[in-house]
Design an enzyme around this catalytic site. Sequence first.
Site, PDB file in Angstrom:
ATOM      1  N   ASP B 483       0.975  -1.258  -0.051  1.00 15.99           N
ATOM      2  CA  ASP B 483       0.002   0.149   0.026  1.00 15.99           C
ATOM      3  C   ASP B 483       1.014   1.261   0.022  1.00 15.99           C
ATOM      4  O   ASP B 483       2.001   1.388   0.536  1.00 15.99           O
ATOM      5  CB  ASP B 483      -0.885  -0.126   1.356  1.00 15.99           C
ATOM      6  CG  ASP B 483      -1.640   1.167   1.344  1.00 15.99           C
ATOM      7  OD1 ASP B 483      -2.316   1.715   0.474  1.00 15.99           O
ATOM      8  OD2 ASP B 483      -1.495   1.816   2.642  1.00 15.99           O
ATOM      9  N   ASP B 661      -1.536  -0.837   5.769  1.00 17.27           N
ATOM     10  CA  ASP B 661      -1.634  -0.356   7.246  1.00 17.27           C
ATOM     11  C   ASP B 661      -3.361   0.125   7.463  1.00 17.27           C
ATOM     12  O   ASP B 661      -3.716   0.082   8.733  1.00 17.27           O
ATOM     13  CB  ASP B 661      -1.018   0.997   7.482  1.00 17.27           C
ATOM     14  CG  ASP B 661      -1.398   2.190   6.773  1.00 17.27           C
ATOM     15  OD1 ASP B 661      -1.903   2.231   5.744  1.00 17.27           O
ATOM     16  OD2 ASP B 661      -1.319   3.180   7.417  1.00 17.27           O
ATOM     17  N   ASP B 665      -7.233  -1.381   3.611  1.00 17.90           N
ATOM     18  CA  ASP B 665      -6.286  -2.487   3.186  1.00 17.90           C
ATOM     19  C   ASP B 665      -6.931  -3.856   3.754  1.00 17.90           C
ATOM     20  O   ASP B 665      -6.179  -4.885   3.409  1.00 17.90           O
ATOM     21  CB  ASP B 665      -4.886  -2.256   3.709  1.00 17.90           C
ATOM     22  CG  ASP B 665      -4.135  -1.030   2.891  1.00 17.90           C
ATOM     23  OD1 ASP B 665      -4.535  -0.848   1.899  1.00 17.90           O
ATOM     24  OD2 ASP B 665      -3.407  -0.250   3.413  1.00 17.90           O
TER      25      ASP B 665
END
Lengths: 59, 771
Positions: B483, B661, B665
Amino acid sequence: MIILLMLIPLSLMLLALAIGAFVWAVRKGQFDDMETPALDILRDDPVDRRAAKDRDHAG
Amino acid sequence: MDGATQSFCCTGCAAAAQWIRSAELGDYYSLRSAAGARVDVDLPDLTGWDREDLLAEHAFPVAGGLEITLLTDGMRCAACAWLIDRALQREHGVFDAGANAVTGRVRIGWDPSQIRLSQLLQRLAMLGYRPYLAGGAVHERERLQERRRWLLRLGIAGLGAMQTMMLSEALFLDFHHHMAWSTRDFFRWVTFLVCTPVVFYAGWPFLAGCWRELKQRYLGMDTLVASSTLLAYLASMVETLRGGAHVWYDAAAMFVFLLLGARVLEQRARGIASSQVDALARARPSLAVRERADGTRESVPLTSLQVGDVVCVAVGETAPADGALHDAHAVFEEALLTGESRPVDKSAGEPVYAGTICRETPARIGITQVGSGTRLSQLTRLVEQAQAHRPPIARLADRVGSLFVAALLAAAVLIYVGWRWYDPSRAFEVTLSLLVISCPCALSLAVPAALAATHGALARMGVLSLRPDGLEGLAKATDVVFDKTGTLTQVQPTLVDVQTFAGMNPDEAIAIAAALERDSRHPIAAAFAAVAVTHHATGIRLHEGQGLRGRVAEATWYLGHARFAADRPDDGQLWLGDGHQAFARFMLQERLRPEAREAAQALRQLGLRIHVASGDGESAVQRLASRLPVEQAHARQTSEDKLALVRGLQEKGSVVAMVGDGLNDAPVLAGADVSIAMGEGAALAQRAADMVLTAPSLMRIPAAVELARRTQRIIRQNFAWAVGYNLLALPLAITGQVTPALAALGMAVSSLIVTTNALRLMRLKASKVSS
């Protein structure tokens, strides 16, 4: 070898004793926290400290 | 303080330190081994903790009052636990207090007629430890009971195994069979007596696991363990009854003890990891502030909120449900849902989502969705679905184990039939010795020993491993998907460029902006935090959603949107002006984590392909991708897109590791073969992940991959050894050549070799971590 008949039951009794002590300790939470209690003894009690100082002066 | 001047980052910390001094608990500072957490100036509202329904569920009555177990964050070392303990015990009406730094739990026993729980928690919060609800009194008790039960099993296995060994020694040392039959049988029966509780009480988890596996018609690790213990035990029993040549009680007891030890160690490492994540889960008494029809306010439980209610959200609090904004203007941080760290401006009527954080001004929300209808709940459901559909990674241990058990059983039957035909009188004895010598002790030690060593090493590295199969996935990973925001980059923006106009000096412009932003709690202020403040700003006024106004060096400055500061069309950047004319334009950008490049390169060297998937726009993602050795970068990805991306890779045969995080996600973390969440990220993301990084250093990821691969290698070596030993011993056993002493020796040596081999994981890792 007759002595074995006494020694071995004796050792079994000691084993039972050890297990009993261990079970007691676990039930009482002696192993729940292995870190914090170790710090307790590192700190003097403030009241005792004052008393110790008085004693030093007196002596 | 103590004649030395201490500087505090805020008044909250200073107040906490002052109280600690005045209460003569100053030893906390000499005892602690980790710096304390920052104390918030605004204490949370804790009155919700006194509610009857909450206490009924989470506290239980004891003699003299009530007892409750809470979670708290900010407990960093044993000194914190010590401080909490002392601070609580000073309060009148508290008869019992205890804190455990390892699990982050605080136990309080208090007398409700003398003091209210919220007063006690206020004290904790003032010291910087915010209370959170644990999973309920019953659940907490069970957790403790479970831990104690495992410890009891281990202790009894240890004591029993020791004694069994002593008694067996006497039998072993009787080389020339001088011992009288009656003495020998006496010894055997006593050993049997000691060994039985070890096998059936201490070894119960294995027996129960075996039964579960058999019911599911699959041969796994527990079957292997249980069958080898039972084999050694039952064979010894048979030999005792019929006065055979040898017994193996010691093997059964030692085996249970060693395996139990390995399992307790592994569980402890994972238990500590998950209790820390629990502490991050931050369940609070879920209360919302509802506005009554006449404009007065009341605190109500989340569950009693209904569509159409109006709730008030204070600054820093999270919205309790989805709704539409009633005020003219508000700012919400939606990082949890979208991954976008910048707060989003909302005007009247725009949707506000549950779980987003209110910034700058309090807001009033008209509720449109509650409970499972909210966007947050939808994401949570997506996480659960993704977890359920995770492609199974065939576990090496189970595969080898089941093959081995099947082969062994087939061989035993064949040999029994063969010997019956050849020499019926020896058939039973030979089959028994075959089963004992090929008892898969070493085989079943191969995995637990390696896992126990690795989990310990991982925890020391700062990687908390939450699920048992995470390691295997990590070792096999071929692709890593990162991410962007909060994972590869830091959440706070940094200043990358300043453009000046009208003869303004860039340094001067930065200094003015820093002076204006100095006391602002806006995330943008972080970009100027490193600038030394040379000017003094007065009369600072915050214009909601637009920017700041203040007087610096005899002039009035505007800092904010282009329209606000310089009367120009808004371009998303930060401008400094006098309200009409522009003087400077600041380019703010997310900063790459300092070690991101190095970590990406290290991962590439390990042969992994790196992908970036982000919710941000194309240009931001491309800029980032150009600075890192990435294979592919995907922009504008929603949670569902990211999950589809991972699924696509998995279909092409890749094993995907996901690093993220945010809450957005979480579904993809759950869907990837193995997932790693950042320790500072969202709680749900951590729940969905296999591993959590406790320190925000990305370099731990390549280190963890290396360790996982080495673990896999060691496990394979262990298997090779254990199977090889059995293949060697099998022909000897088949031909009836195996003496009892040889069988015992072989079993012990092979188990020892396997364990020592696994311990190498610990040693190698320790040297690597220190370097």
